[in-house]
Write a protein that holds these residues in place. Sequence first.
Motif, PDB file in Angstrom:
ATOM      1  N   HIS A 137       0.802  -1.226   0.000  1.00  0.00           N
ATOM      2  CA  HIS A 137       0.000   0.000   0.000  1.00  0.00           C
ATOM      3  C   HIS A 137       0.837   1.279   0.000  1.00  0.00           C
ATOM      4  CE1 HIS A 137      -3.880  -1.886  -0.047  1.00  0.00           C
ATOM      5  NE2 HIS A 137      -3.384  -2.816   0.762  1.00  0.00           N
ATOM      6  N   ALA A 138       2.139   1.171   0.278  1.00  0.00           N
ATOM      7  CA  ALA A 138       2.986   2.376   0.210  1.00  0.00           C
ATOM      8  C   ALA A 138       3.551   2.559  -1.199  1.00  0.00           C
ATOM      9  CB  ALA A 138       4.125   2.279   1.217  1.00  0.00           C
ATOM     10  N   VAL A 139       3.827   1.445  -1.873  1.00  0.00           N
ATOM     11  CA  VAL A 139       4.485   1.512  -3.191  1.00  0.00           C
ATOM     12  C   VAL A 139       3.731   2.397  -4.198  1.00  0.00           C
ATOM     13  CG1 VAL A 139       4.863   0.093  -5.262  1.00  0.00           C
ATOM     14  CG2 VAL A 139       6.013  -0.492  -3.125  1.00  0.00           C
ATOM     15  N   PRO A 140       2.416   2.311  -4.319  1.00  0.00           N
ATOM     16  CA  PRO A 140       1.751   3.166  -5.321  1.00  0.00           C
ATOM     17  C   PRO A 140       2.040   4.657  -5.119  1.00  0.00           C
ATOM     18  CG  PRO A 140       0.256   1.460  -4.537  1.00  0.00           C
ATOM     19  CD  PRO A 140       1.476   1.372  -3.682  1.00  0.00           C
ATOM     20  N   TYR A 141       2.219   5.071  -3.855  1.00  0.00           N
ATOM     21  CA  TYR A 141       2.528   6.492  -3.608  1.00  0.00           C
ATOM     22  C   TYR A 141       3.998   6.789  -3.905  1.00  0.00           C
ATOM     23  CZ  TYR A 141      -1.989   6.245  -1.328  1.00  0.00           C
ATOM     24  OH  TYR A 141      -3.332   6.040  -1.078  1.00  0.00           O
ATOM     25  N   MET A 142       4.858   5.781  -3.708  1.00  0.00           N
ATOM     26  CA  MET A 142       6.291   5.983  -3.975  1.00  0.00           C
ATOM     27  C   MET A 142       6.593   5.985  -5.466  1.00  0.00           C
ATOM     28  SD  MET A 142       8.188   3.641  -1.150  1.00  0.00           S
ATOM     29  CE  MET A 142       8.339   4.181   0.542  1.00  0.00           C
ATOM     30  N   LYS A 143       5.755   5.313  -6.231  1.00  0.00           N
ATOM     31  CA  LYS A 143       6.025   5.188  -7.664  1.00  0.00           C
ATOM     32  C   LYS A 143       6.082   6.557  -8.337  1.00  0.00           C
ATOM     33  CE  LYS A 143       4.514   0.602  -9.121  1.00  0.00           C
ATOM     34  NZ  LYS A 143       4.920   0.204 -10.461  1.00  0.00           N
ATOM     35  N   LYS A 144       5.442   7.566  -7.720  1.00  0.00           N
ATOM     36  CA  LYS A 144       5.436   8.896  -8.327  1.00  0.00           C
ATOM     37  C   LYS A 144       6.811   9.549  -8.272  1.00  0.00           C
ATOM     38  CE  LYS A 144       0.653   9.391  -7.026  1.00  0.00           C
ATOM     39  NZ  LYS A 144      -0.188   9.704  -5.880  1.00  0.00           N
ATOM     40  N   GLY A 145       7.544   9.306  -7.143  1.00  0.00           N
ATOM     41  CA  GLY A 145       8.828  10.028  -7.025  1.00  0.00           C
ATOM     42  C   GLY A 145       9.956   9.209  -6.447  1.00  0.00           C
ATOM     43  N   GLY A 146       9.776   7.909  -6.392  1.00  0.00           N
ATOM     44  CA  GLY A 146      10.816   7.055  -5.804  1.00  0.00           C
ATOM     45  C   GLY A 146      10.666   6.986  -4.294  1.00  0.00           C
ATOM     46  N   GLY A 147      11.472   6.141  -3.687  1.00  0.00           N
ATOM     47  CA  GLY A 147      11.372   6.018  -2.236  1.00  0.00           C
ATOM     48  C   GLY A 147      12.343   4.991  -1.702  1.00  0.00           C
ATOM     49  N   SER A 148      12.310   4.835  -0.388  1.00  0.00           N
ATOM     50  CA  SER A 148      13.192   3.865   0.259  1.00  0.00           C
ATOM     51  C   SER A 148      12.390   3.046   1.267  1.00  0.00           C
ATOM     52  CB  SER A 148      14.331   4.594   0.972  1.00  0.00           C
ATOM     53  OG  SER A 148      15.086   3.656   1.728  1.00  0.00           O
ATOM     54  N   ILE A 149      12.469   1.740   1.102  1.00  0.00           N
ATOM     55  CA  ILE A 149      11.799   0.836   2.051  1.00  0.00           C
ATOM     56  C   ILE A 149      12.890   0.137   2.853  1.00  0.00           C
ATOM     57  CG2 ILE A 149      10.309  -1.196   2.286  1.00  0.00           C
ATOM     58  CD1 ILE A 149       8.977  -0.347  -0.368  1.00  0.00           C
ATOM     59  N   VAL A 150      12.752   0.204   4.166  1.00  0.00           N
ATOM     60  CA  VAL A 150      13.740  -0.420   5.048  1.00  0.00           C
ATOM     61  C   VAL A 150      13.026  -1.501   5.851  1.00  0.00           C
ATOM     62  CG1 VAL A 150      15.487  -0.003   6.803  1.00  0.00           C
ATOM     63  CG2 VAL A 150      14.834   1.855   5.252  1.00  0.00           C
ATOM     64  N   ASN A 151      13.409  -2.736   5.614  1.00  0.00           N
ATOM     65  CA  ASN A 151      12.763  -3.856   6.294  1.00  0.00           C
ATOM     66  C   ASN A 151      13.628  -4.317   7.462  1.00  0.00           C
ATOM     67  OD1 ASN A 151      10.601  -3.897   4.517  1.00  0.00           O
ATOM     68  ND2 ASN A 151      11.619  -5.299   3.106  1.00  0.00           N
ATOM     69  N   ILE A 152      13.019  -4.370   8.636  1.00  0.00           N
ATOM     70  CA  ILE A 152      13.768  -4.855   9.801  1.00  0.00           C
ATOM     71  C   ILE A 152      13.549  -6.367   9.903  1.00  0.00           C
ATOM     72  CG2 ILE A 152      14.234  -4.620  12.244  1.00  0.00           C
ATOM     73  CD1 ILE A 152      14.712  -2.010  10.665  1.00  0.00           C
ATOM     74  N   SER A 153      14.567  -7.100   9.489  1.00  0.00           N
ATOM     75  CA  SER A 153      14.547  -8.553   9.637  1.00  0.00           C
ATOM     76  C   SER A 153      15.247  -8.864  10.970  1.00  0.00           C
ATOM     77  CB  SER A 153      15.234  -9.207   8.436  1.00  0.00           C
ATOM     78  OG  SER A 153      15.350 -10.591   8.587  1.00  0.00           O
ATOM     79  N   SER A 154      16.218  -9.734  10.970  1.00  0.00           N
ATOM     80  CA  SER A 154      16.929 -10.132  12.189  1.00  0.00           C
ATOM     81  C   SER A 154      18.132 -10.966  11.752  1.00  0.00           C
ATOM     82  CB  SER A 154      15.997 -10.987  13.053  1.00  0.00           C
ATOM     83  OG  SER A 154      16.731 -11.665  14.060  1.00  0.00           O
ATOM     84  N   VAL A 155      19.104 -11.110  12.647  1.00  0.00           N
ATOM     85  CA  VAL A 155      20.156 -12.090  12.333  1.00  0.00           C
ATOM     86  C   VAL A 155      19.517 -13.471  12.161  1.00  0.00           C
ATOM     87  CG1 VAL A 155      22.145 -10.932  13.383  1.00  0.00           C
ATOM     88  CG2 VAL A 155      20.683 -12.376  14.822  1.00  0.00           C
ATOM     89  N   TYR A 156      18.361 -13.672  12.819  1.00  0.00           N
ATOM     90  CA  TYR A 156      17.674 -14.957  12.695  1.00  0.00           C
ATOM     91  C   TYR A 156      16.898 -15.091  11.377  1.00  0.00           C
ATOM     92  CZ  TYR A 156      19.184 -15.797  17.437  1.00  0.00           C
ATOM     93  OH  TYR A 156      19.968 -15.984  18.547  1.00  0.00           O
TER      94      TYR A 156
END
Length: 258
Positions: free
Chosen positions: A125-144
Amino acid sequence: MARVQDKVAIVTGGAMGLGRAASVLLAQEGARVAIVDIADEPGKQAEKEINGAGGEALYRHMDVASEEDVRRVCREVAEKYGRIDILVNNAGISGSPKPTHEISVPEWNRVLDVDAKGVFLCTKHAVPYMKKGGGSIVNISSVYGIVAGVDNPPPYLYHAAKGAVRMMTKSDAVCYAKDGIRVNSIHPGWIWTPMLDQVGKAAPEGQEEFNRRLQKHIPLGRYGEPRDVAFAVLYFASDESKFVTGSELVIDGGYIAW
Ligand SMILES: NC(=O)c1ccc[n+]([C@@H]2O[C@H](COP(=O)([O-])OP(=O)(O)OC[C@H]3O[C@@H](n4cnc5c(N)ncnc54)[C@H](O)[C@@H]3O)[C@@H](O)[C@H]2O)c1
């Protein structure tokens, strides 16, 4: 010029722990931050803390596992600020530390719903708004999301969820590169937050022994602090990382280096 001046960020699970530290740092560096969480009281406190310090934040109740919530909040943020530049997919739960043959299907569903489906829904749901001007998605995973844990509670479903987040990151990075949307994952080791406090309290050996034993396995000899991770979020969120996508950054005091 601040490092993310005037960018619009959504930070999931921003009320406490790593999400809160990231929200505060992004705001200090000039971003307008939408803190979203299901913990309303600490969420409102985080909003107040940022606004009181001269930053710009708003808090909204949003369960990352609810598509209706995610759609509504992304739309509201985009309408209020005109765009979404940064999405920090941080909300997560650890689930019970059980081996696979003891995990019930509802337990599996809940952890996967929050930790993996939540990342999918927020990205969707964030990507359609980012497609207009680019963006950065930061996913918090884990060492696990990279290795299993031999020194710690059994292989459990958290690993499955965080491994999924790691791979979703790479796949989305490739998929959305043409839209100027970068996607990277952060893999924290043991960081002192309410989540780690809870895990320690539930440890059969007692919290003190749990903390002592775990920190012995960390070459730097101690737990990390939420700000250690927040600075990585800031780097990925800012244009300083404009050529970085699909990458994974481990922040663990050397925990998985040996
Ligand atoms: N603390 C660590 O040692 C550590 C290590 C590796 C990865 N992580 C990951 O970092 C992220 C943050 O962890 P933390 O330690 O700050 O945890 P935390 O429990 O201290 O904070 C998590 C936040 O997410 C929120 N949240 C939980 N379920 C939610 C939902 N369905 N929708 C929206 N918000 C929700 C909580 O209310 C809380 O504010 C998690 O994804 C966690 O798996 C943490």
